[in-house]
Enzyme design. Structure first.
Site, PDB file in Angstrom:
ATOM      1  CB  SER A   1      42.369  38.568  43.050  1.00  0.00           C
ATOM      2  OG  SER A   1      42.518  38.500  41.641  1.00  0.00           O
ATOM      3  CE  LYS A   2      36.758  43.633  44.353  1.00  0.00           C
ATOM      4  NZ  LYS A   2      37.829  44.395  45.001  1.00  0.00           N
ATOM      5  NE  ARG A   3      44.544  39.239  38.784  1.00  0.00           N
ATOM      6  CZ  ARG A   3      45.040  38.035  38.590  1.00  0.00           C
ATOM      7  NH1 ARG A   3      44.976  37.480  37.405  1.00  0.00           N
ATOM      8  NH2 ARG A   3      45.600  37.363  39.578  1.00  0.00           N
ATOM      9  CG  HIS A   4      40.943  34.238  39.829  1.00  0.00           C
ATOM     10  ND1 HIS A   4      41.743  34.834  40.773  1.00  0.00           N
ATOM     11  CD2 HIS A   4      41.766  33.556  39.006  1.00  0.00           C
ATOM     12  CE1 HIS A   4      43.007  34.521  40.525  1.00  0.00           C
ATOM     13  NE2 HIS A   4      43.046  33.750  39.465  1.00  0.00           N
ATOM     14  N   GLY A   5      36.799  36.300  39.301  1.00  0.00           N
ATOM     15  CA  GLY A   5      35.337  36.288  39.366  1.00  0.00           C
ATOM     16  C   GLY A   5      34.916  36.899  40.686  1.00  0.00           C
TER      17      GLY A   5
END
Ligand code: GLU
Ligand code: ZN
Length: 496
Positions: free
Chosen positions: A254-258
């Site tokens: 998800s966006k949390r990873h990049g």
């Protein structure tokens, strides 16, 4: 049997890694089998629909460079390929199920359903969802109430007390008790629009889809789909649920990873070849001891038995490594063309947004050879060669001093370097290196010690692209100018 598979995105968001992986695997599978790959827009969720996401879909795949054989923009024998243009088909099929007693009208109000949900939550009920309240309503009564203007939905009458079994090409035999499937889910909403399940099953059948390769998060919907195929009297396609894509922490990517949207990767300067190559390996292994594959090579090699059951882990560093490999394979001209927009935006040729003049353009292209081995993203290129286009600020004298030397010696070496610039600018790399080495020996210093002050003076930094190429690109006149300024700076301070 002719293989037909499809990518069936809902235009409710930007195209991201997971979607592109699904599309790519379907494309490669069709390629490998001489089959057809179809694009179908599943745009029946009108509240989340946005035309910008449709445009993003086309832009993404144009950029990635792989195409479907049939689709909204290309046409084909089983169109239209946009679900919102097929509404009457879904209505017809839902009504046919009602007529056969396999589905039914439900007139429960939103309030009733809400009260039901609250009660189930309060009692921590084992069974949640719709209570099959209208299941016994006869088709004729339902149709009459609709004809009289009442609002209702059509629900599937899940055959109870049975077990649904199917084989997933990757996961093997799957069985699901019908009583545990979502209770009598809505097929047709009160506004006449189908739900995902109805439209998806009807279309896969009418479009002759032989294989459904889709993300594993759809697996819980599949028993319901299999039931629907059976009630319609159709064979279901082969199902293959693709391994999940995780971040390195084991959670769904998800966006949390990049970055996850393809737009974002593109902005950062990833090449389409690198993304395709890397994404093609997310959940599949080719075991040839080889990392780099073109789209054609992948298409020739893909098969369902190369899929892994284990989730794929998305490794941003590995992707960057791939990108670096593809950058190195580009010709100078091709790389310059790809990197140019980043340079324009970064203000390499004047104010940000300024296009290069012909001389700058030539320097830019010639500079590619200096950085090709040193970058993994196009976005990194402008800053690495900014010094070729504008005089860098002259660093403080301390910056010029090689390790273990002092300022006085540094000044001497800088002066020696200054006098070598003209010949260096005229020599190719090997001769230039031999020339400067010889001088270092004469001076009794290390090669690096002679080069360091020169490098700092010319590029403004102790770390830079190769020095000889830099001198050639700057030319003797500009190099000498920078060296004179550097010498003046180094001479402006008293000895420590
Ligand atoms: N429209 C669904 C999606 O957004 C399609 C799922 C499927 O492939 O059946 O992914
Ligand atoms: Zn009802």
């Amino acid at each position: 049997m002719k293989i037909r598979d499809r990518y069936a995105p809902s235009p409710t968001g930007l195209q991201h890694i997971g979607g592109v992986r699904t599309a790519l695997f379907n494309y490669l599978f069709a390629q490998s089998q001489g089959g057809a790959f179809i694009l179908r827009l599943e745009d029946t969720d009108r509240t989340r629909f946005d035309a910008a996401f449709v445009q993003n879909l086309y832009d993404t795949f144009t950029w990635l460079g792989f195409r479907w054989d049939e689709g909204p923009d290309r046409g084909g024998p089983v169109g239209p390929y946009i679900q919102s243009e097929r509404i009457s088909l879904y209505q017809k099929h839902a009504q046919a199920l009602v007529q056969q007693g396999l589905a039914y009208y439900c007139f429960c109000s939103a309030e009733r359903l809400e009260a039901l949900r609250e009660e189930q939550a309060k009692n921590h009920a084992q069974e949640t969802g719709y209570d099959r309240h209208c299941r016994t309503l006869s088709p004729d009564e339902g149709a009459a109430r609709i004809a009289a203007g009442e609002k209702g939905v059509i629900r599937l009458k899940i055959p109870l007390g049975e077990t649904t079994r199917f084989n997933d090409q990757l996961l093997g035999a799957i069985e699901w008790k019908n009583d545990a499937v979502t209770p009598d889910p809505v097929l047709l909403k009160s506004d006449g629009f189908p739900t995902y399940h109805l439209a998806n099953v009807v279309d896969d059948h009418l479009m002759g889809i032989s294989h459904v390769l889709r993300a594993q998060e759809w697996l819980p919907s599949t028993p319901l789909h299999v039931i629907m195929y059976r009630l319609f009297g159709w064979d279901h396609p082969v199902f293959c649920h693709l391994p999940m894509v995780m971040g390195q922490d084991g959670k769904k990517l998800s966006k949390r990873h990049g970055a996850t949207s393809i737009d974002e990767f593109r902005r950062q300067g990833y090449l389409s070849e690198a993304l395709i190559n890397y994404v093609a390996l997310l959940g599949a292994s080719y075991q040839e001891g080889k990392d780099l594959y073109t789209l054609e090579e992948l298409g020739a090699r893909f098969s369902l038995d190369k899929l892994n059951k284990a989730p794929a882990v998305f490794d941003y560093q590995k992707l960057a490594w791939y990108n670096g490999q593809y950058i190195r394979m580009k010709s100078d001209a091709a790389l310059a063309a790809l990197a140019l927009p980043y340079a324009v935006e970064a203000g390499l040729f004047g104010e940000p947004g300024t296009a290069p003049d012909p001389a700058q353009c030539e320097t830019f292209t010639a500079a590619m050879v200096l950085i090709k081995e040193r970058v993994s993203l196009l976005k990194e290129i402008p800053d690495k060669i900014r010094y070729l286009f504008a005089d860098p600020p002259i660093p403080a004298p301390a910056e010029f001093i090689p390790k273990k030397l002092d300022l006085q010696r540094t000044r001497e070496l800088l002066a020696i370097g200054r006098d070598m610039v003209e010949p260096l600018a005229a020599l190719p790399d090997p001769e230039a290196e031999a020339f400067i080495k010889e001088r270092a020996v004469q001076e009794g210093v290390k090669l690096g010690d002679l080069m360091m002050p020169l490098r700092v003076a010319l590029t403004g930094s102790r770390v830079s692209p190769p020095l000889f190429g830099t001198i050639r690109l700057l030319g003797p006149a500009r190099s000498l100018e920078r060296l004179d300024r550097a010498l003046a700076t180094c001479r402006s301070v008293a000895f420590p």
